[in-house]
Design a protein around this motif. Structure first.
Motif, PDB file in Angstrom:
ATOM      1  N   ARG A  55      79.498  27.965  30.466  1.00 26.59           N
ATOM      2  CA  ARG A  55      80.070  28.166  29.490  1.00 26.59           C
ATOM      3  C   ARG A  55      81.693  27.633  29.263  1.00 26.59           C
ATOM      4  O   ARG A  55      82.021  27.204  28.356  1.00 26.59           O
ATOM      5  N   ARG A  60      76.884  21.450  27.416  1.00 27.47           N
ATOM      6  CA  ARG A  60      75.558  21.631  26.736  1.00 27.47           C
ATOM      7  C   ARG A  60      74.993  22.424  27.876  1.00 27.47           C
ATOM      8  O   ARG A  60      74.935  22.462  28.805  1.00 27.47           O
ATOM      9  N   GLU A 112      72.031  36.253  26.902  1.00 26.52           N
ATOM     10  CA  GLU A 112      73.179  36.793  26.146  1.00 26.52           C
ATOM     11  C   GLU A 112      72.581  34.736  24.925  1.00 26.52           C
ATOM     12  O   GLU A 112      73.959  34.783  25.454  1.00 26.52           O
ATOM     13  N   ARG A 114      73.674  31.632  23.127  1.00 26.66           N
ATOM     14  CA  ARG A 114      73.972  31.544  21.850  1.00 26.66           C
ATOM     15  C   ARG A 114      73.583  30.830  20.870  1.00 26.66           C
ATOM     16  O   ARG A 114      73.076  30.485  21.274  1.00 26.66           O
ATOM     17  N   ASP A 115      74.489  30.887  19.684  1.00 26.75           N
ATOM     18  CA  ASP A 115      73.953  29.931  18.592  1.00 26.75           C
ATOM     19  C   ASP A 115      74.007  28.390  18.728  1.00 26.75           C
ATOM     20  O   ASP A 115      72.915  28.282  18.401  1.00 26.75           O
ATOM     21  N   ASP A 116      75.299  28.280  19.380  1.00 27.89           N
ATOM     22  CA  ASP A 116      74.902  27.190  19.656  1.00 27.89           C
ATOM     23  C   ASP A 116      74.558  26.555  21.241  1.00 27.89           C
ATOM     24  O   ASP A 116      75.167  25.471  21.990  1.00 27.89           O
ATOM     25  N   GLU A 117      73.786  26.983  21.454  1.00 28.62           N
ATOM     26  CA  GLU A 117      73.157  26.060  22.681  1.00 28.62           C
ATOM     27  C   GLU A 117      71.438  26.388  21.846  1.00 28.62           C
ATOM     28  O   GLU A 117      70.688  27.160  21.341  1.00 28.62           O
ATOM     29  N   ALA A 118      70.710  26.096  22.999  1.00 32.04           N
ATOM     30  CA  ALA A 118      69.028  25.498  22.832  1.00 32.04           C
ATOM     31  C   ALA A 118      68.112  25.772  23.362  1.00 32.04           C
ATOM     32  O   ALA A 118      68.207  26.260  24.715  1.00 32.04           O
TER      33      ALA A 118
END
Length: 211
Positions: A55, A60, A112, A114-118
């Motif tokens: 991160r 990604r 945790e 995150r919103d920008d992880e898949a």
């Protein structure tokens, strides 16, 4: 970096893990899997370190989850797999361990996400089979992937081999991978090293490369 016919061929970990061309695959760090491993807490800690390093470097991140099918939807292989894993001789005696939204299916909350992880779900051992992972990586122009999680001998080795067949460079974070069976995990790691398709590194190596 070697160059031939207009191709740049990475030779070092730093060259293979450029943030714009690599991703981190976190394999099956689910509550129901972690609690089966004595070393689960230690592996979780090293995976968390790996995720934090990635991160910070802007890498990604794709999280994988193993999903069971309801018995009504399960086929021959699914029943054979449940019978083997649950050590049952009769198909009617098995039950799905990782049904969607069951407590054991969830990823460890410490991750945790995150919103920008898949997050991708699968019913296979290779993270690439039947999931959007290869499509997503190809669409982003990625050339390599790091992998950590559980279990080395069950899903990480098949994912590494499949990824190599797709033309990606697999990079195994060895001390952030856990095994359900120590001997089998050691054999799987030795096999990946022997094949030479994958690079092997440690969490400390990554920290040094990505600062």
């Amino acid at each position: 970096m070697q160059n031939i016919h207009g191709l740049a061929i990475p030779e070092t970990l730093a060259e293979a893990t450029r943030p714009e061309t690599t991703a981190l695959v976190v394999y099956d760090m689910q509550i129901g899997i972690l609690r089966q491993l004595e070393e689960g807490p230690a592996i979780l800690e090293r995976v968390l370190q790996t995720v934090q390093i990635a991160r910070s470097a802007g890498i990604r991140i794709f999280f994988m989850r193993h999903m069971s099918l309801p018995t009504r939807m399960a086929g021959v292989f699914q029943f054979r797999q449940m019978m083997a894993w649950q050590r049952k001789s009769a198909a009617e005696d098995v039950h799905p361990w990782f049904l969607r939204d069951s407590p054991g299916f969830a990823l460890a909350p410490e991750l945790e996400v995150r919103d920008d992880e898949a997050i991708f779900d699968k019913i296979t051992f290779s993270a690439f089979e039947g999931t959007p992972l290869a499509i997503a990586m190809r669409d982003c122009g990625l050339k390599s992937f790091l992998i950590c999680g559980i279990a080395t001998e069950i899903g990480i080795e098949p994912t590494v081999r499949h990824g190599a067949d797709l033309g990606l460079i697999p990079i195994v974070v060895t001390d952030a991978c856990g095994g359900g069976d120590a001997e089998a995990a050691d054999r799987a790691m030795a096999s990946m090293k022997y094949m030479g398709d994958a690079m092997l590194c440690t969490v400390e190596d990554l920290s040094a490369v990505w600062g």
